[in-house]
Design a protein around this motif. Structure first.
Motif, PDB file in Angstrom:
ATOM      1  N   ILE A  90       5.056  -4.049 -11.597  1.00 30.08           N
ATOM      2  CA  ILE A  90       4.644  -2.793 -10.961  1.00 30.08           C
ATOM      3  C   ILE A  90       3.193  -2.569 -11.335  1.00 30.08           C
ATOM      4  O   ILE A  90       2.877  -2.395 -12.506  1.00 30.08           O
ATOM      5  CB  ILE A  90       5.511  -1.603 -11.451  1.00 30.08           C
ATOM      6  N   ALA A 101      -0.590   3.652  -0.342  1.00 30.04           N
ATOM      7  CA  ALA A 101       0.520   4.221  -1.108  1.00 30.04           C
ATOM      8  C   ALA A 101       0.550   5.736  -0.989  1.00 30.04           C
ATOM      9  O   ALA A 101       1.619   6.341  -0.959  1.00 30.04           O
ATOM     10  CB  ALA A 101       0.415   3.802  -2.569  1.00 30.04           C
ATOM     11  N   SER A 102      -0.630   6.372  -0.947  1.00 30.18           N
ATOM     12  CA  SER A 102      -0.714   7.816  -0.734  1.00 30.18           C
ATOM     13  C   SER A 102      -1.687   8.085   0.405  1.00 30.18           C
ATOM     14  O   SER A 102      -2.817   7.570   0.394  1.00 30.18           O
ATOM     15  CB  SER A 102      -1.228   8.531  -1.995  1.00 30.18           C
ATOM     16  N   LYS A 120       4.202  -2.593  -1.757  1.00 29.02           N
ATOM     17  CA  LYS A 120       5.135  -1.870  -0.890  1.00 29.02           C
ATOM     18  C   LYS A 120       6.574  -2.033  -1.336  1.00 29.02           C
ATOM     19  O   LYS A 120       7.470  -1.378  -0.822  1.00 29.02           O
ATOM     20  CB  LYS A 120       5.020  -2.395   0.539  1.00 29.02           C
ATOM     21  N   PHE A 121       6.789  -2.971  -2.235  1.00 27.81           N
ATOM     22  CA  PHE A 121       8.139  -3.274  -2.676  1.00 27.81           C
ATOM     23  C   PHE A 121       8.538  -2.355  -3.811  1.00 27.81           C
ATOM     24  O   PHE A 121       7.744  -2.073  -4.707  1.00 27.81           O
ATOM     25  CB  PHE A 121       8.180  -4.724  -3.158  1.00 27.81           C
ATOM     26  N   HIS A 122       9.782  -1.881  -3.802  1.00 26.80           N
ATOM     27  CA  HIS A 122      10.291  -1.018  -4.858  1.00 26.80           C
ATOM     28  C   HIS A 122       9.408   0.229  -4.925  1.00 26.80           C
ATOM     29  O   HIS A 122       9.204   0.880  -3.919  1.00 26.80           O
ATOM     30  CB  HIS A 122      10.344  -1.788  -6.190  1.00 26.80           C
ATOM     31  N   ARG A 179       6.267   2.686  -4.888  1.00 28.39           N
ATOM     32  CA  ARG A 179       4.940   2.683  -4.262  1.00 28.39           C
ATOM     33  C   ARG A 179       4.244   3.984  -4.648  1.00 28.39           C
ATOM     34  O   ARG A 179       4.854   5.040  -4.594  1.00 28.39           O
ATOM     35  CB  ARG A 179       5.132   2.586  -2.756  1.00 28.39           C
TER      36      ARG A 179
END
Lengths: 417, 417
Positions: free
Chosen positions: A217, A362-363, A390-392, A394
């Motif tokens: 992450i 993401a935002s 984008k996975f899990h 974000r």
């Protein structure tokens, strides 16, 4: 590292089963211990500060390393705030009955074990430990070697708090050596570690992402944009742009690039240039920008190179481009941005909706400062990191990012036909 | 592969912007084209079948390869069902006002581009294409070389349907060669492909997961357990266990291992053994199991080796173990299982809740057949794959697994202080 991994995996099972009360008790015990142990913690921190000063480390690093009274009180308060939050674990959502008779829903459960790799901010040790406790995960922490004495003292408080609450002390382990090879082993044990969360410089994070054998992450950089649309409240846009760039220069959610619609360029750019001039912010502009700000008193400007559009300055510098349409703004952001946080300033509803939908970040924000991209500001109660993947998880990652949803099926003896 | 990647990335932007009506029109056009093109599609399929038969491929493979009338009608109906489902894209959830004045929520958006690698089932070409269309993604499909003529003909229908609906034909591309190196390139283009979904044998999927440079949605195997608890409705448990094992042997959600609490072993095991004996299911048992089923007429049994506890048979074979507690059952499943799907059969509520919480699998069930672990049975409307990982999608993956949630911030000129 292997034995720390085994211990973490084993502790993670007890943490996943742990009751809300036990986890909250551990957090409250930790807050109390941090306050009661101030003298010992600051003595350990003083050793780190001495060694760092002797090595000639620079001022900002010493600031981050220092565990002053207010820093200790902030992390203690953080533990109490986490204790007061709802337990994310065990939540069952979306249960629906199916024509076959079974009911199907999803249950939130811990990920298992996370590894956290970070630099010389000892407060991160407590932030990560407290998030692990509340989310029912185990974690292995690897802080910067400059903070090792501080981190060992803090980790001892965490172990004691876990034990007081009847939880396994190994739920939070700190790598006790400055040995660099430990990082390489930590990121390559999929049997013991489910996810790695690195914080630090781009180079470190790129190496970790390339070598990790488990998910990571992460965000590499925050080249955030503020776009001033054709229809806009100029005074509001000035205030928001100023805040997004200058409220603080070093965070990853500070605006690094300003796009201005040509319909507003002559009205907006000289005024923001005057503001930036007063604060000493250098503007690296496209030719149209430079033309419009040239005569602003005290302006610091330079032509933007192609590389400037991708640059995360983390400094009083901003790249500025005049665009002829919303399409051009969106295309520019999706091409040069880092998919972190981008804002449109506009009074036009269709432009706002298109920006929200089409900017691949993401935002995405309308009429707000990019500086708001933060777990606390979003109401997550805490932040373990920010993800531009984008996975899990974000964007800002709080407790939920440390969990997974498994399917639950509740039947009365149904069979499949 | 590079130019396919570029075309997919470009098409993905138009797909992300595409309206619900356009996407549904493409799906309905595709269903109509599949029916109208039956003769051409079956002629292409006949070429594949001839070549496969000439190569001496076995019966089950030829069955999977065949594009008969009912297989074609099933995929056409699937497209129509997807068209009737709600559009997942653009959903905004959890918007909350913050003390600062901003409102913060999350918007569902497509992942971007997915790569699908599969074996010789041409129907997967349409399943993947239709899921890509509905979820607003682009995709690159790499089917088994034995199905190449069939897949090329199907992909031509997809392109035509996309064009009829005003969407980019490159949103769904099929790798047009049987060249094996194409797979290696497809999984290593993070700039063009956001996620890989492989279907096929464990060896293939392990290689892909090891070499991929993007996230992989996958499961390696399905060693699913059914556990008969101490308190249980024996007749119901017999019916569910029978269904879980014998309704179909080849699916990944069939039960491969049976655990029975010692309090029920002498009542349950001889009766399930009699049932399995009639269906020719071999039981590989622990010593206590073998003692209890020895005298059942026609029983086929053998001692279970350590390897049997981890085995996914996909055949009329089941491993069987007597356990002395729920704790032992949960520990066995978490140790030997594949984190796919596991069920408890019980009338005891605390046992049911502990099993749901503590078994670390993508699907956990109470009093239902493991065979229900399926996107259609769960109400997802479709299934692109099943994931045993905890990151991102877990369990059966439908439309939502092909999407991501980005943060949206709606302000009125707020700045951060």
């Amino acid at each position: 590292m292997q034995s720390m991994g085994q211990a973490a995996r084993q502790a993670s099972q007890a943490m996943a089963r742990a009751g809300t009360r036990e986890k909250n008790n551990a957090l409250l015990a930790l807050a109390a211990l941090l306050r009661a142990s101030r003298a010992q913690l600051q003595a350990a921190n003083a050793l780190d500060l001495e060694q760092a000063a002797a090595k000639g480390l620079d001022g900002p690093l010493l600031d981050r390393l220092k565990l002053g009274d207010s820093a200790l009180e902030t992390v203690a308060l953080g533990c109490e705030q986490l204790a007061a939050m709802p337990d994310p674990i065990g939540e069952i959502t979306g249960v629906k009955r199916r024509p076959t008779g079974i009911s199907v829903g999803q249950m939130r459960v811990p990920l298992g074990v996370f590894g956290m790799i970070y630099e010389s901010r000892p407060n991160v040790t407590i932030e990560a430990a407290s998030l692990a406790i509340k989310s029912g995960n185990a974690c292995i922490l690897r802080g910067g070697s400059e903070a090792l004495h501080s981190n060992l003292a803090l980790a001892a408080c965490v172990r004691q708090a876990l034990q007081q609450a009847g939880l396994p002390a190994d739920a939070v382990q700190l790598v006790p050596t400055p040995d660099r090879a430990a990082v390489g082993r930590l990121i390559a044990m999929p049997e013991f570690v489910d996810v790695i969360i690195p914080r630090g410089g781009k180079g470190l994070i790129e190496r970790i992402a390339a070598d990790a054998r488990v998910p990571v992450i992460k965000h590499l950089d925050g080249n955030c944009h503020t776009y001033v649309d054709a229809a806009v409240d100029i005074d509001q846009a000035l205030a928001v742009t100023d805040n997004a760039k200058t409220q603080k220069y070093s965070p990853c959610n500070a605006t690094e690039s300003l796009l201005v619609h040509s319909a507003q360029a002559s009205a907006f750019l000289p005024r923001i240039a005057a503001l930036f001039a007063r604060k000493g912010v250098e503007m690296r502009g496209c030719p149209r920008t430079l033309d419009l700000i040239r005569s602003v008193p005290g302006v610091r400007s330079a032509p933007a190179s192609e590389a400037d559009w991708s640059e995360e300055y983390l400094a009083p510098v901003i790249s500025v481009k005049v665009v002829d349409s919303l399409d051009e703004a969106i295309a520019h952001i999706n091409r040069y941005g880092s998919h972190h946080t981008d804002a449109i300033l506009t009074t036009d509803h269709p432009s706002a909706m298109r920006f929200l939908r089409e900017v691949d970040s993401a935002s995405v924000m309308v009429n707000a400062s990019t500086r708001f991209a933060d777990g606390f500001e979003y109401g997550l109660g805490a932040e373990i990191g920010i993800s531009t993947d984008k996975f899990h998880a974000r964007g800002p990652v709080g407790l939920e990012g440390l969990t997974s949803m498994k399917w639950v099926v509740l039947g009365q003896g149904e069979v499949r036909t």
